[in-house]
Design a protein around this motif. Sequence first.
Motif, PDB file in Angstrom:
ATOM      1  N   ALA A 160       0.805  -1.223   0.000  1.00 16.91           N
ATOM      2  CA  ALA A 160       0.000   0.000   0.000  1.00 16.91           C
ATOM      3  C   ALA A 160       0.839   1.274   0.000  1.00 16.91           C
ATOM      4  O   ALA A 160       0.717   2.094   0.910  1.00 16.91           O
ATOM      5  CB  ALA A 160      -0.923  -0.009   1.229  1.00 16.91           C
ATOM      6  N   PRO A 161       1.712   1.446  -1.010  1.00 16.27           N
ATOM      7  CA  PRO A 161       2.519   2.673  -1.009  1.00 16.27           C
ATOM      8  C   PRO A 161       1.653   3.896  -1.286  1.00 16.27           C
ATOM      9  O   PRO A 161       0.589   3.773  -1.871  1.00 16.27           O
ATOM     10  CB  PRO A 161       3.497   2.455  -2.164  1.00 16.27           C
ATOM     11  CG  PRO A 161       2.793   1.530  -3.084  1.00 16.27           C
ATOM     12  CD  PRO A 161       1.902   0.667  -2.235  1.00 16.27           C
ATOM     13  N   GLY A 188       7.094   1.656   5.151  1.00 17.18           N
ATOM     14  CA  GLY A 188       6.781   0.991   3.883  1.00 17.18           C
ATOM     15  C   GLY A 188       7.922   1.170   2.898  1.00 17.18           C
ATOM     16  O   GLY A 188       9.084   0.895   3.217  1.00 17.18           O
ATOM     17  N   GLY A 190       9.172   3.934   1.981  1.00 19.04           N
ATOM     18  CA  GLY A 190      10.001   5.096   2.333  1.00 19.04           C
ATOM     19  C   GLY A 190       9.592   6.419   1.709  1.00 19.04           C
ATOM     20  O   GLY A 190      10.342   7.403   1.799  1.00 19.04           O
ATOM     21  N   THR A 191       8.410   6.468   1.110  1.00 15.28           N
ATOM     22  CA  THR A 191       8.025   7.669   0.355  1.00 15.28           C
ATOM     23  C   THR A 191       8.109   8.949   1.200  1.00 15.28           C
ATOM     24  O   THR A 191       8.599   9.972   0.721  1.00 15.28           O
ATOM     25  CB  THR A 191       6.583   7.508  -0.194  1.00 15.28           C
ATOM     26  OG1 THR A 191       6.416   6.165  -0.626  1.00 15.28           O
ATOM     27  CG2 THR A 191       6.333   8.439  -1.349  1.00 15.28           C
ATOM     28  N   ALA A 251      10.282  -3.988   3.538  1.00 25.92           N
ATOM     29  CA  ALA A 251       9.984  -2.550   3.489  1.00 25.92           C
ATOM     30  C   ALA A 251      11.265  -1.752   3.717  1.00 25.92           C
ATOM     31  O   ALA A 251      11.530  -0.768   3.019  1.00 25.92           O
ATOM     32  CB  ALA A 251       8.933  -2.206   4.537  1.00 25.92           C
ATOM     33  N   ALA A 274       9.780  -2.583  15.150  1.00 20.59           N
ATOM     34  CA  ALA A 274       8.326  -2.512  15.342  1.00 20.59           C
ATOM     35  C   ALA A 274       7.986  -1.180  15.998  1.00 20.59           C
ATOM     36  O   ALA A 274       8.795  -0.635  16.760  1.00 20.59           O
ATOM     37  CB  ALA A 274       7.862  -3.667  16.220  1.00 20.59           C
ATOM     38  N   ALA A 275       6.815  -0.665  15.712  1.00 26.45           N
ATOM     39  CA  ALA A 275       6.407   0.636  16.276  1.00 26.45           C
ATOM     40  C   ALA A 275       6.415   0.597  17.806  1.00 26.45           C
ATOM     41  O   ALA A 275       6.647   1.614  18.457  1.00 26.45           O
ATOM     42  CB  ALA A 275       5.029   1.013  15.749  1.00 26.45           C
ATOM     43  N   ASN A 290       2.068   7.154   7.576  1.00 28.04           N
ATOM     44  CA  ASN A 290       0.874   6.595   6.938  1.00 28.04           C
ATOM     45  C   ASN A 290       0.769   5.165   7.485  1.00 28.04           C
ATOM     46  O   ASN A 290       1.120   4.219   6.836  1.00 28.04           O
ATOM     47  CB  ASN A 290       1.144   6.648   5.411  1.00 28.04           C
ATOM     48  CG  ASN A 290       0.267   5.784   4.557  1.00 28.04           C
ATOM     49  OD1 ASN A 290       0.744   5.238   3.549  1.00 28.04           O
ATOM     50  ND2 ASN A 290      -0.969   5.640   4.904  1.00 28.04           N
ATOM     51  N   VAL A 297      -4.038  -2.758   4.543  1.00 27.28           N
ATOM     52  CA  VAL A 297      -3.093  -3.604   5.276  1.00 27.28           C
ATOM     53  C   VAL A 297      -3.355  -3.425   6.774  1.00 27.28           C
ATOM     54  O   VAL A 297      -4.028  -2.486   7.176  1.00 27.28           O
ATOM     55  CB  VAL A 297      -1.600  -3.268   4.976  1.00 27.28           C
ATOM     56  CG1 VAL A 297      -1.183  -3.763   3.619  1.00 27.28           C
ATOM     57  CG2 VAL A 297      -1.317  -1.791   5.124  1.00 27.28           C
TER      58      VAL A 297
HETATM   59  C1  SAM Z   1       0.399   1.811   4.677  1.00 27.23           C
HETATM   60  S1  SAM Z   1       1.974   1.079   4.751  1.00 27.23           S
HETATM   61  C2  SAM Z   1       3.048   2.468   4.620  1.00 27.23           C
HETATM   62  C3  SAM Z   1       3.259   2.866   3.199  1.00 27.23           C
HETATM   63  C4  SAM Z   1       4.301   3.928   3.022  1.00 27.23           C
HETATM   64  N1  SAM Z   1       3.828   5.247   3.385  1.00 27.23           N
HETATM   65  C5  SAM Z   1       4.813   3.916   1.592  1.00 27.23           C
HETATM   66  O1  SAM Z   1       4.741   4.945   0.944  1.00 27.23           O
HETATM   67  O2  SAM Z   1       5.229   2.869   1.099  1.00 27.23           O
HETATM   68  C6  SAM Z   1       2.126   0.630   6.424  1.00 27.23           C
HETATM   69  C7  SAM Z   1       3.407  -0.064   6.807  1.00 27.23           C
HETATM   70  O3  SAM Z   1       3.375  -0.299   8.209  1.00 27.23           O
HETATM   71  C8  SAM Z   1       4.107  -1.497   8.468  1.00 27.23           C
HETATM   72  N2  SAM Z   1       3.693  -1.995   9.807  1.00 27.23           N
HETATM   73  C9  SAM Z   1       2.519  -2.575  10.154  1.00 27.23           C
HETATM   74  N3  SAM Z   1       2.507  -2.836  11.477  1.00 27.23           N
HETATM   75  C10 SAM Z   1       3.668  -2.371  11.992  1.00 27.23           C
HETATM   76  C11 SAM Z   1       4.240  -2.318  13.294  1.00 27.23           C
HETATM   77  N4  SAM Z   1       3.581  -2.802  14.338  1.00 27.23           N
HETATM   78  N5  SAM Z   1       5.442  -1.742  13.444  1.00 27.23           N
HETATM   79  C12 SAM Z   1       6.112  -1.241  12.388  1.00 27.23           C
HETATM   80  N6  SAM Z   1       5.655  -1.307  11.116  1.00 27.23           N
HETATM   81  C13 SAM Z   1       4.439  -1.837  10.926  1.00 27.23           C
HETATM   82  C14 SAM Z   1       3.777  -2.394   7.307  1.00 27.23           C
HETATM   83  O4  SAM Z   1       4.816  -3.368   7.124  1.00 27.23           O
HETATM   84  C15 SAM Z   1       3.665  -1.407   6.134  1.00 27.23           C
HETATM   85  O5  SAM Z   1       4.895  -1.335   5.426  1.00 27.23           O
END
Ligand code: SAM
Length: 361
Positions: A160-161, A188, A190-191, A251, A274-275, A290, A297
């Motif tokens: 989902a970039p 994600g 990196g945008t 990612a 992880a966050a 984002n 996702v």
């Molecule tokens: C919507 S995408 C981000 C897209 C990004 N802005 C881009 O342009 O590609 C959300 C991202 O959050 C990551 N993610 C989901 N849960 C997470 C967590 N608990 N900690 C860190 N990353 C997480 C996913 O792997 C995914 O790459």
Amino acid sequence: MSTRLEAFVVAAPGLEPMVQAELVKLGVRPANVTHGGVNCSLTWPQLWAVHLKSRMATRVLVRVARFKADGFDTLTAGLARIDWSAWLPAGGVDVAASTDGKSKLFHTGAIAERVVAQIGRGEGTQQVLVRVQRDVVTVSIDATGPALHKRGYRGPAGKAPMRETLAAALLVASEWDVKKPLVDPFCGSGTIVIEAAMRARRIAPGRHRTFQFMQWPSFDAVAWERLVKGADSDVIERCPPLLAFDRDDGAVAATLANATTAGVAGQINAERRAASDLVLPSTAGWIVSNPPYGARVGGPDVRDLYDRFGDVLRERARGWHVALLASRDTPVTRLKLPLVPMLETTNGGIPVAVQSGTVPS
Ligand SMILES: C[S@@+](CC[C@H](N)C(=O)[O-])C[C@H]1O[C@@H](n2cnc3c(N)ncnc32)[C@H](O)[C@@H]1O
């Protein structure tokens, strides 16, 4: 060849006023904002500069004619009066016709055929748009080619970039101070951090790609090179800390690869994290992200994720500014932070808003 062009700078819904402000900064005459874009008058160098420097616009259409037509005779006569000499590339044209249902001309296929017959060439990359509204025909020509968010640095799409133009708008909406650290905990591909690095370093977003107008007879390659050189001389090395985290190895690898292609790998620190393990620089800055919003996702545990992420921010990010792109069903209230919706737009067809605020100290 006219020295001023009547242009429509297309913007994603909600981004129109930001694109207008960007145009004014580029020296473009005050323009009027309408749904879907900005009407303005451009010189040829301004048309090129918008492509080279705009971070948020989607594309530029140049209006080549507007005339009344209540049938195919008047349509053909109007088309015959257009001087195509500045516009038409060697290849063919791809005509997209639309009508409002309130005009005598309504058969879009037949309208497109007349345009191709008039120009004498069909099937090509140059888009010509013909719109009929209340018997008034507007003929526009696409100056851009692939949309402006396609800067050329992003490899195969990650999860989902987001569009590069939306990431740039999110940064503006967050009111990020380009001298302060910026962290994206859900990076994600990196945008956001890449757009942040390019903006902080004043790198022109259109620097490494080509545009449709380069095929036009009016294109002045020497003047373009001069413009690019000027933009390159504005680039600075200084950049605040930019941190990109994601729990997914792929990612992080995509972020690093994309940052390298964009020429900003040296400014971005990307790592798998992880966050819930968020680490932040000691100087407060901006968290711009984002995060998964559940629609595409994130899966069923997205509420737990927001509960936990809220705890982490309230513990470790006191005084940090937060700006998150979220959809309507994203449980942002679970963060328990004073966030308010700012910019409203769409991402991949989903209505989204930037939720922004400061983590209480
Ligand atoms: C919507 S995408 C981000 C897209 C990004 N802005 C881009 O342009 O590609 C959300 C991202 O959050 C990551 N993610 C989901 N849960 C997470 C967590 N608990 N900690 C860190 N990353 C997480 C996913 O792997 C995914 O790459």
